[in-house]
Design a protein around this motif. Sequence first.
Motif, PDB file in Angstrom:
ATOM      1  N   ILE A   5       0.925  -0.973  -0.224  1.00 58.45           N
ATOM      2  CA  ILE A   5       0.093  -0.148   0.040  1.00 58.45           C
ATOM      3  C   ILE A   5       1.071   0.790  -0.091  1.00 58.45           C
ATOM      4  O   ILE A   5       1.570   1.319   0.917  1.00 58.45           O
ATOM      5  CB  ILE A   5      -1.213  -0.233   1.464  1.00 58.45           C
ATOM      6  CG1 ILE A   5      -1.466  -0.967   1.376  1.00 58.45           C
ATOM      7  CG2 ILE A   5      -1.545   1.278   1.344  1.00 58.45           C
ATOM      8  CD1 ILE A   5      -2.475  -1.509   2.152  1.00 58.45           C
ATOM      9  N   CYS A   9      -3.828   6.707   1.456  1.00 56.82           N
ATOM     10  CA  CYS A   9      -5.040   5.182   1.823  1.00 56.82           C
ATOM     11  C   CYS A   9      -5.866   6.696   2.592  1.00 56.82           C
ATOM     12  O   CYS A   9      -5.404   7.333   3.224  1.00 56.82           O
ATOM     13  CB  CYS A   9      -4.611   4.288   2.246  1.00 56.82           C
ATOM     14  SG  CYS A   9      -5.567   3.975   3.333  1.00 56.82           S
ATOM     15  N   ILE A  10      -7.086   6.790   2.187  1.00 59.28           N
ATOM     16  CA  ILE A  10      -7.789   7.815   2.364  1.00 59.28           C
ATOM     17  C   ILE A  10      -8.335   6.775   3.400  1.00 59.28           C
ATOM     18  O   ILE A  10      -9.481   7.760   3.955  1.00 59.28           O
ATOM     19  CB  ILE A  10      -9.056   8.585   1.263  1.00 59.28           C
ATOM     20  CG1 ILE A  10      -9.398   7.316   0.736  1.00 59.28           C
ATOM     21  CG2 ILE A  10      -7.643   9.457   0.655  1.00 59.28           C
ATOM     22  CD1 ILE A  10     -10.546   8.046  -0.508  1.00 59.28           C
ATOM     23  N   GLY A  11      -8.281   6.043   3.962  1.00 58.13           N
ATOM     24  CA  GLY A  11      -9.411   5.218   5.060  1.00 58.13           C
ATOM     25  C   GLY A  11     -10.876   4.412   5.039  1.00 58.13           C
ATOM     26  O   GLY A  11     -11.752   4.156   5.275  1.00 58.13           O
ATOM     27  N   CYS A  12     -10.929   4.323   3.818  1.00 64.56           N
ATOM     28  CA  CYS A  12     -11.905   4.244   3.546  1.00 64.56           C
ATOM     29  C   CYS A  12     -12.757   2.600   3.441  1.00 64.56           C
ATOM     30  O   CYS A  12     -13.772   2.668   3.378  1.00 64.56           O
ATOM     31  CB  CYS A  12     -12.319   4.161   1.410  1.00 64.56           C
ATOM     32  SG  CYS A  12     -11.630   2.953   0.369  1.00 64.56           S
ATOM     33  N   GLY A  13     -11.794   2.344   3.828  1.00 68.88           N
ATOM     34  CA  GLY A  13     -12.107   0.417   4.005  1.00 68.88           C
ATOM     35  C   GLY A  13     -12.388  -0.625   3.279  1.00 68.88           C
ATOM     36  O   GLY A  13     -13.147  -1.363   3.684  1.00 68.88           O
ATOM     37  N   LEU A  14     -12.465  -0.217   1.715  1.00 71.61           N
ATOM     38  CA  LEU A  14     -12.942  -1.473   0.975  1.00 71.61           C
ATOM     39  C   LEU A  14     -12.537  -2.374   0.612  1.00 71.61           C
ATOM     40  O   LEU A  14     -12.503  -3.583   0.535  1.00 71.61           O
ATOM     41  CB  LEU A  14     -12.239  -0.842  -1.069  1.00 71.61           C
ATOM     42  CG  LEU A  14     -12.925  -1.271  -1.816  1.00 71.61           C
ATOM     43  CD1 LEU A  14     -13.734   0.135  -2.688  1.00 71.61           C
ATOM     44  CD2 LEU A  14     -11.706  -1.762  -2.411  1.00 71.61           C
ATOM     45  N   CYS A  15     -10.488  -2.336   0.988  1.00 70.01           N
ATOM     46  CA  CYS A  15      -9.983  -4.020   0.804  1.00 70.01           C
ATOM     47  C   CYS A  15      -9.935  -4.680   2.300  1.00 70.01           C
ATOM     48  O   CYS A  15     -10.050  -5.367   1.802  1.00 70.01           O
ATOM     49  CB  CYS A  15      -8.681  -3.081   0.714  1.00 70.01           C
ATOM     50  SG  CYS A  15      -8.031  -1.758   1.828  1.00 70.01           S
ATOM     51  N   PHE A  25      -7.033  -2.444   8.914  1.00 71.15           N
ATOM     52  CA  PHE A  25      -6.712  -1.089   9.390  1.00 71.15           C
ATOM     53  C   PHE A  25      -5.825  -0.803  10.381  1.00 71.15           C
ATOM     54  O   PHE A  25      -5.365  -1.596  11.831  1.00 71.15           O
ATOM     55  CB  PHE A  25      -7.811  -0.048   9.976  1.00 71.15           C
ATOM     56  CG  PHE A  25      -8.821   0.567   9.102  1.00 71.15           C
ATOM     57  CD1 PHE A  25      -8.510   1.286   7.975  1.00 71.15           C
ATOM     58  CD2 PHE A  25      -9.867   0.110   9.069  1.00 71.15           C
ATOM     59  CE1 PHE A  25      -9.136   1.962   7.265  1.00 71.15           C
ATOM     60  CE2 PHE A  25     -10.754   0.166   7.757  1.00 71.15           C
ATOM     61  CZ  PHE A  25     -11.245   1.315   6.824  1.00 71.15           C
ATOM     62  N   ALA A  31      -5.033   1.585   5.609  1.00 75.57           N
ATOM     63  CA  ALA A  31      -4.765   0.346   5.597  1.00 75.57           C
ATOM     64  C   ALA A  31      -3.334   0.312   5.941  1.00 75.57           C
ATOM     65  O   ALA A  31      -2.862   0.740   5.146  1.00 75.57           O
ATOM     66  CB  ALA A  31      -5.535  -0.070   4.591  1.00 75.57           C
ATOM     67  N   CYS A  52      -9.881   0.664  -5.140  1.00 73.20           N
ATOM     68  CA  CYS A  52      -9.132   1.322  -4.569  1.00 73.20           C
ATOM     69  C   CYS A  52      -9.546   2.783  -5.045  1.00 73.20           C
ATOM     70  O   CYS A  52      -9.067   3.300  -6.429  1.00 73.20           O
ATOM     71  CB  CYS A  52      -7.558   1.035  -3.783  1.00 73.20           C
ATOM     72  SG  CYS A  52      -6.824   2.844  -3.006  1.00 73.20           S
ATOM     73  N   PRO A  53     -10.386   3.447  -3.978  1.00 74.72           N
ATOM     74  CA  PRO A  53     -10.644   4.893  -4.926  1.00 74.72           C
ATOM     75  C   PRO A  53      -9.708   5.308  -5.291  1.00 74.72           C
ATOM     76  O   PRO A  53      -9.259   6.401  -6.284  1.00 74.72           O
ATOM     77  CB  PRO A  53     -11.445   5.545  -3.893  1.00 74.72           C
ATOM     78  CG  PRO A  53     -10.922   4.282  -2.926  1.00 74.72           C
ATOM     79  CD  PRO A  53     -10.970   3.263  -3.245  1.00 74.72           C
ATOM     80  N   VAL A  54      -8.555   5.259  -4.266  1.00 68.43           N
ATOM     81  CA  VAL A  54      -7.084   6.447  -4.741  1.00 68.43           C
ATOM     82  C   VAL A  54      -6.085   5.532  -5.574  1.00 68.43           C
ATOM     83  O   VAL A  54      -4.563   5.864  -5.715  1.00 68.43           O
ATOM     84  CB  VAL A  54      -6.812   7.105  -3.143  1.00 68.43           C
ATOM     85  CG1 VAL A  54      -7.376   7.890  -3.273  1.00 68.43           C
ATOM     86  CG2 VAL A  54      -6.819   5.961  -2.053  1.00 68.43           C
ATOM     87  N   VAL A  56      -4.094   2.790  -4.789  1.00 68.77           N
ATOM     88  CA  VAL A  56      -2.983   3.095  -3.764  1.00 68.77           C
ATOM     89  C   VAL A  56      -1.793   1.798  -3.474  1.00 68.77           C
ATOM     90  O   VAL A  56      -0.971   1.276  -2.843  1.00 68.77           O
ATOM     91  CB  VAL A  56      -2.653   4.018  -2.462  1.00 68.77           C
ATOM     92  CG1 VAL A  56      -2.762   5.317  -3.255  1.00 68.77           C
ATOM     93  CG2 VAL A  56      -3.792   3.712  -1.623  1.00 68.77           C
ATOM     94  N   ILE A  57      -3.225   0.461  -3.910  1.00 64.77           N
ATOM     95  CA  ILE A  57      -2.909  -0.773  -3.865  1.00 64.77           C
ATOM     96  C   ILE A  57      -2.306  -1.500  -4.940  1.00 64.77           C
ATOM     97  O   ILE A  57      -2.406  -1.285  -6.627  1.00 64.77           O
ATOM     98  CB  ILE A  57      -3.700  -1.790  -3.700  1.00 64.77           C
ATOM     99  CG1 ILE A  57      -4.880  -0.892  -2.272  1.00 64.77           C
ATOM    100  CG2 ILE A  57      -3.485  -3.180  -3.079  1.00 64.77           C
ATOM    101  CD1 ILE A  57      -6.182  -1.504  -1.891  1.00 64.77           C
TER     102      ILE A  57
HETATM  103  S1  SF4 Z   1      -9.671   0.304  -0.499  1.00 63.98           S
HETATM  104 FE1  SF4 Z   1      -7.489   2.199  -0.984  1.00 63.98          FE
HETATM  105  S2  SF4 Z   1      -8.281   3.743   0.153  1.00 63.98           S
HETATM  106 FE2  SF4 Z   1      -9.785   2.344   0.910  1.00 63.98          FE
HETATM  107  S3  SF4 Z   1      -8.900   1.709   2.584  1.00 63.98           S
HETATM  108 FE3  SF4 Z   1      -7.547   0.092   0.946  1.00 63.98          FE
HETATM  109  S4  SF4 Z   1      -5.324   1.567   0.203  1.00 63.98           S
HETATM  110 FE4  SF4 Z   1      -7.103   2.262   1.812  1.00 63.98          FE
END
Ligand code: SF4
Length: 61
Positions: A5, A9-15, A25, A31, A52-54, A56-57
């Motif tokens: 990662i 990361c914006i901490g959206c929780g998707l992953c 987290f 993440a 991932c919306p940004v 970064v994965i």
């Molecule tokens: S999906 Fe991307 S932005 Fe969302 S918590 Fe995971 S690494 Fe962070």
Amino acid sequence: MRVAILPGCIGCGLCVNICPHVFQFGPEETAQIAQSPHPQDEDPVRDAASQCPVGVIKVEE
Ligand code: SF4
């Protein structure tokens, strides 16, 4: 497969929702990698990386 990662990361929780074996987290509410993907985790990890919306994965096959 290797997964990382990158910063941003914006901490959206998707992953974390898609593959909690690999993504958790950390103390900063972002993440982090909990453990390297097992074979059964590889498809969910790819899904998380693509969604991932940004973006970064990063996955290396
Ligand atoms: S999906 Fe991307 S932005 Fe969302 S918590 Fe995971 S690494 Fe962070």
